[in-house]
Write an enzyme that holds these catalytic residues in place. Sequence first.
Site: not given
Lengths: 470, 359
Positions: A204, A273
Amino acid sequence: MPTEVLMPALSPTMEKGNLAKWLKKEGDTVKSGDVIAEIETDKATMEVEAIDEGTLGKILVPEGTQDVAVNTPIAVILADGEDASAASAPVPKAAEAAPAEAPPLQPSPVASAAPAAPAIIHSAVATPPQPEALPEPDVPAGTEFVNQTMREALRDAMAEEMRRDGDVFVMGEEVAEYQGAYKITQGLLQEFGARRVIDTPITEHGFAGVGVGAAFAGLKPIVEFMTFNFAMQAIDQIINSAAKTLYMSGGQVHCSIVFRGPNGAAARVAAQHSQDYTAWYSHVPGLKVVAPYTAADAKGLLKSAIRDPNPIIFLENEILYGHASPVPKLDDYTVPIGKAKIARPGKDVTLVAWSIGMNYALKAAEELSKLGIEAEVIDLRTIRPMDVDTILASVKKTGRCVTVEEGWHQSGVGAEIVAQLMEKAFDYLDAPVLRVTGKDVPMPYAANLEKLALPSVQDVIDAARAVTYR
Amino acid sequence: MVTAAKKSAVSNTVGTAAPKTARSAARRADKSSGGTPSTLEFSKAEELEAYRQMLEIRRFEEKAGQLYGMGLIGGFCHLYIGQEAVVVGMQAALKQGDQVITGYRDHGHMLATGMDPKGVMAELTGRRGGYSKGKGGSMHMFSTDKGFYGGHGIVGAQVSLGTGLAFADAYRQNGNVCLTYFGDGAANQGQVYESFNMAELWKLPVVYIIENNKYAMGTAVSRASAQTDFSKRGTSFNIPGEQVDGMDVRAVKAAGQRAVEFARSGKGPYILEMLTYRYRGHSMSDPAKYRSKEEVQKMRTEHDPIEQVRARLLEKSWASEEELKAIDAEIRDVMNAAADFASHDPEPDPSELYTDIHR
């Protein structure tokens, strides 16, 4: 004892699926692990395996049935000597709003005499309330609307912009060959090829920086984060490089880039998450932050975001991906960034929400109406730059306001709205502005605790009643 | 460029064959940056040009140091003195359209790309005539005209960004190459390796130049790096690398040409470790107690990049003392004018506070 095969849940947010194909027929012998059927979800086609040995005694849901609710019995497997007639034949049901208090469910064998287990609905938003069809200023009268899921709307927005401008490309994890982890980029590789639809490694920080560098050179990347939870690894490039370089270069180097992906809680994926980053990004000058609720807004805003010469944080919501709503059938439908909309007019209290927060707000408004309280619901749509004027105009009318978000309260978006109202509408307020937010805890995994951690429709109703003193 | 994985894997094996010779040449280079590997001999014109460019950077930096001492330059100010051969040699390997990006020690890179000393100095003093209108400062300047993309204050961030510039070159198939500079300190950042991986995977036209000046701020390379041979840092990605005497402008240019040609021809990224040295502290406020005065002095007297060229020019009688003095005087005039401009140019208009946030 006959064993029922239940419609499986194949993702944390799946509520229903289509029975695409039976690979075994009644009377076939099956053993554990044999693929017996194919289930189509909105994200993928998955195989269903037999979990027991025996004979496929009865198929309860025929091939081709659409929208079979999770946990609906779809077949019965018989052990040696058992008879198909021993199994009751529950009527296959299409997904419907299930009782809110569904019992905890395991796909365990059910006694033949037992009634079919009710289908579990994973989220509270199986039937998302729709904003009233107020005319959008940019939609001509008489325009046809088509029902689309937010997933399809986002895909169409990207495809249309990629057709329009060769500098637009999409990169991210699993966006190409896998067709998108959440299937948002479905079909893009086939249409635009590997040059413009680029699978990245799981990296990322690195690919966010590569995207920003490509944008410095004048390209218009769409960087998909599988979720914004993973973008925390990339936040330095987003803020220090993407957001600040135009300023630091005295206007020379701009960065036309969209960072998009699901943000916030999905269902049962726990603290790492499930974070809502809306407030984080909305803090930063140089960024624009967009969070749509309807499919039409998702499409129109994403198209605007891709064309915008600035870095845009485009916050989607996994639970909303599968929800369908009317999208105007126009060749080039855009929604301006920075404009809120009144999703439901009212006179007694203003509810301000965006993204999935709208779900709570609209449901609460329906309930409040039964109590004689007419709530005006504002869908903020863009968090930065914030359309404070629309909020002010509403609050000057209602004198009361409640904000709704799944994120935490401290320094949250609601806190900013409260401050704005204090500064600009103090004399119009008839009650303190209240915030409905996620609880001040990391997101728990357990179903009951998760439910407690998230805001609820009741929270919004309670807050609205408190500020209207009713 | 961005092709299916299978295709990349095939060209991968092709890509690694070529640099073998470069790699073994690299091994011959003296790691203390004292040795002189085989270099392209410079013509008289090249020597004189290199001399002039390196001296410009040095005199600029000396002047910047003075202005800092006078309080005209604020904040952080990282001088490039000692490392001049790196940017001057590398720039000589580029063509119009190629890009350059670096970290915070960026004044030398900007001058090497041809940016105006006045605009750079005025940015250092935070004036409206600066390259970023006074809003970026020493570490954040850009000139898209000259292909210079900053000037980045977050250590290592420019490596992903430079890889992205190269991505754009590949996407557009324009034949350009991006030089991405970073230091021995930045070489330990995670995103460097994330970028290496993507650059090789997609065969991006990027040359990574690791300026190893032996200290990451105050931490010697050996105290921070498990692998101190930075030319090997791309090994696990199959990126060829070589060590270069970064104090010898001829060696830098020769290596630069090899690396740039490699990247331009579609073979992917290339790593050049420049063995160099900064004479000044990490920034103006660093007394540099972590190294001995003798160490610095030895570098200055035995390996100074400008003195090396000067000695060759005199030895070959390509220039007289007087001629070299005249060049120096000319450069001092330019830098004095830049300093004068930067001292008298007005500060940005207050209205600039709210400009350039969005386009």
